[in-house]
Design a protein around this motif. Structure first.
Motif, short mmCIF file in Angstrom:
data_model
loop_
_atom_site.label_atom_id
_atom_site.label_comp_id
_atom_site.label_asym_id
_atom_site.label_seq_id
_atom_site.Cartn_x
_atom_site.Cartn_y
_atom_site.Cartn_z
N MET A 37 0.83 -1.20 0.00
CA MET A 37 0.00 0.00 0.00
C MET A 37 0.87 1.26 0.00
O MET A 37 0.50 2.29 -0.59
CB MET A 37 -0.95 -0.01 1.19
CG MET A 37 -1.98 -1.13 1.11
SD MET A 37 -3.15 -1.17 2.50
CE MET A 37 -4.20 0.24 2.09
N HIS A 38 2.03 1.18 0.66
CA HIS A 38 2.92 2.34 0.65
C HIS A 38 3.40 2.65 -0.76
O HIS A 38 3.51 3.84 -1.13
CB HIS A 38 4.13 2.13 1.55
CG HIS A 38 5.16 3.20 1.34
ND1 HIS A 38 5.01 4.49 1.81
CD2 HIS A 38 6.34 3.19 0.65
CE1 HIS A 38 6.04 5.22 1.45
NE2 HIS A 38 6.86 4.47 0.75
N HIS A 42 3.03 6.29 -2.19
CA HIS A 42 4.22 7.04 -2.60
C HIS A 42 4.08 7.53 -4.05
O HIS A 42 4.52 8.65 -4.38
CB HIS A 42 5.46 6.17 -2.45
CG HIS A 42 6.75 6.89 -2.68
ND1 HIS A 42 7.19 7.91 -1.86
CD2 HIS A 42 7.69 6.77 -3.66
CE1 HIS A 42 8.35 8.36 -2.30
NE2 HIS A 42 8.67 7.69 -3.40
N PHE A 43 3.47 6.73 -4.90
CA PHE A 43 3.21 7.16 -6.28
C PHE A 43 2.35 8.41 -6.29
O PHE A 43 2.64 9.39 -6.98
CB PHE A 43 2.53 6.02 -7.06
CG PHE A 43 2.09 6.42 -8.44
CD1 PHE A 43 2.97 6.36 -9.51
CD2 PHE A 43 0.78 6.86 -8.67
CE1 PHE A 43 2.57 6.74 -10.79
CE2 PHE A 43 0.38 7.24 -9.94
CZ PHE A 43 1.28 7.17 -11.00
N TYR A 44 1.28 8.40 -5.50
CA TYR A 44 0.41 9.58 -5.42
C TYR A 44 1.18 10.78 -4.86
O TYR A 44 1.01 11.91 -5.33
CB TYR A 44 -0.80 9.29 -4.53
CG TYR A 44 -1.76 8.26 -5.10
CD1 TYR A 44 -2.07 8.23 -6.45
CD2 TYR A 44 -2.36 7.31 -4.27
CE1 TYR A 44 -2.95 7.28 -6.97
CE2 TYR A 44 -3.24 6.38 -4.79
CZ TYR A 44 -3.52 6.36 -6.13
OH TYR A 44 -4.39 5.43 -6.63
N TYR A 45 1.99 10.53 -3.84
CA TYR A 45 2.77 11.60 -3.22
C TYR A 45 3.71 12.25 -4.23
O TYR A 45 3.80 13.48 -4.31
CB TYR A 45 3.56 11.02 -2.04
CG TYR A 45 4.38 12.01 -1.27
CD1 TYR A 45 3.84 12.68 -0.17
CD2 TYR A 45 5.71 12.28 -1.61
CE1 TYR A 45 4.60 13.60 0.56
CE2 TYR A 45 6.47 13.19 -0.89
CZ TYR A 45 5.91 13.84 0.19
OH TYR A 45 6.65 14.73 0.91
N LYS A 46 4.41 11.43 -5.02
CA LYS A 46 5.35 11.94 -6.00
C LYS A 46 4.65 12.73 -7.10
O LYS A 46 5.26 13.59 -7.73
CB LYS A 46 6.15 10.79 -6.62
CG LYS A 46 7.04 10.05 -5.63
CD LYS A 46 8.18 10.92 -5.14
CE LYS A 46 9.27 11.05 -6.18
NZ LYS A 46 10.45 11.80 -5.65
N VAL A 56 -4.50 6.58 1.38
CA VAL A 56 -3.99 5.21 1.28
C VAL A 56 -3.11 4.87 2.47
O VAL A 56 -3.22 3.78 3.05
CB VAL A 56 -3.21 5.02 -0.05
CG1 VAL A 56 -2.53 3.65 -0.08
CG2 VAL A 56 -4.14 5.17 -1.24
N SER A 57 -2.24 5.80 2.88
CA SER A 57 -1.33 5.51 3.99
C SER A 57 -2.09 5.34 5.31
O SER A 57 -1.73 4.48 6.13
CB SER A 57 -0.27 6.60 4.12
OG SER A 57 -0.83 7.82 4.56
N HIS A 69 4.80 7.05 6.30
CA HIS A 69 4.42 8.29 5.63
C HIS A 69 4.58 8.09 4.11
O HIS A 69 5.55 7.50 3.66
CB HIS A 69 5.29 9.45 6.10
CG HIS A 69 4.79 10.78 5.67
ND1 HIS A 69 4.92 11.25 4.38
CD2 HIS A 69 4.13 11.75 6.36
CE1 HIS A 69 4.38 12.45 4.29
NE2 HIS A 69 3.89 12.78 5.48
N PRO A 70 3.63 8.60 3.32
CA PRO A 70 3.72 8.39 1.86
C PRO A 70 4.95 9.01 1.22
O PRO A 70 5.34 8.61 0.12
CB PRO A 70 2.43 9.03 1.33
CG PRO A 70 1.91 9.89 2.42
CD PRO A 70 2.38 9.27 3.70
N GLY A 71 5.60 9.96 1.92
CA GLY A 71 6.80 10.56 1.37
C GLY A 71 8.06 9.73 1.55
O GLY A 71 9.08 9.98 0.90
#
Length: 209
Positions: A37-38, A42-46, A56-57, A69-71
């Motif tokens: 899920m991370h 992370h894709f969304y965060y980027k 998601v996180s 954290h998604p970052g």
């Protein structure tokens, strides 16, 4: 994406003797679910989709007890064993083939800006309950003992133990420890504060003359 997932699952199977099958690990292991899920968060965060990244996180944290954290940047074949209570901060960077046990925090101290969280090298093991706090690196092939609190950089190929953590083994050799003159982090902070107060008082006296 599927190749990454397969790598993650197989990494768990290689390290966990209790893992019986690929599908058992894929569906039932919280560490695998949290990492999976991370990667999506992370894709969304980027791509600057911050709400979706957080959504998601947070769902992952509720489902698994693992908060990433998604970052955070995570390498390949990360294994989070058991996983309950693991917290990984926004600017954390994790290399390949890292093993993390339950209760681990990869966090900040609250006094840094920008890069606030640790960088974990390749093939590092962080044992249960350990805390790694600050923007420094844990070198490749190092081991952090259970319950250790790491506040400064760890050289490659090292084992650290204690509060605050100190190197007890490096490059396969024991490191001699001075058990008497171990630095006290609280005293160090108090000394810094007293020094700062003295300087401020001196400045104030100069201005009032």
């Amino acid at each position: 994406m599927f190749n990454r997932i397969r790598e993650d699952v197989n990494a768990v199977r290689d390290r966990d003797p209790a893992a019986r099958s690929f599908w058992e690990v894929f569906f039932l292991y919280p560490g695998v679910k949290a990492v999976r899920m991370h990667r999506r968060a992370h894709f969304y965060y980027k791509h600057n989709m911050m709400f979706l990244a957080r959504l998601v996180s947070q769902r992952a944290a509720r489902k698994t007890g693992i908060e990433i954290h998604p970052g955070a940047t995570i390498g390949r074949r990360l294994v989070i064993d058991h996983g309950t209570g693991v917290v990984i901060g926004e600017t954390t960077e994790i290399g390949d083939d890292v093993l993390i046990y339950q209760g681990v925090t990869l966090g900040g101290t609250g006094k840094d800006t920008g890069k606030r969280h640790p960088t974990i090298g390749n093939n590092v093991m962080i044992s249960a309950g350990a805390k790694v706090l600050g923007p420094f690196k844990i070198g490749d092939n190092s081991r952090v003992a259970a319950g250790a609190v790491v506040l400064e950089e760890v050289p490659p190929n090292s084992t650290v133990v204690g509060v605050p953590a100190r190197v007890v083994r490096q490059d396969g050799k024991r490191v001699a420890l001075d058990q008497i003159h171990i630095p006290d982090p609280v005293k160090q902070k108090m000394d810094l504060l007293e020094d700062r107060i003295a300087k401020l008082e001196a400045m104030l006296k100069e201005k009032t003359k």
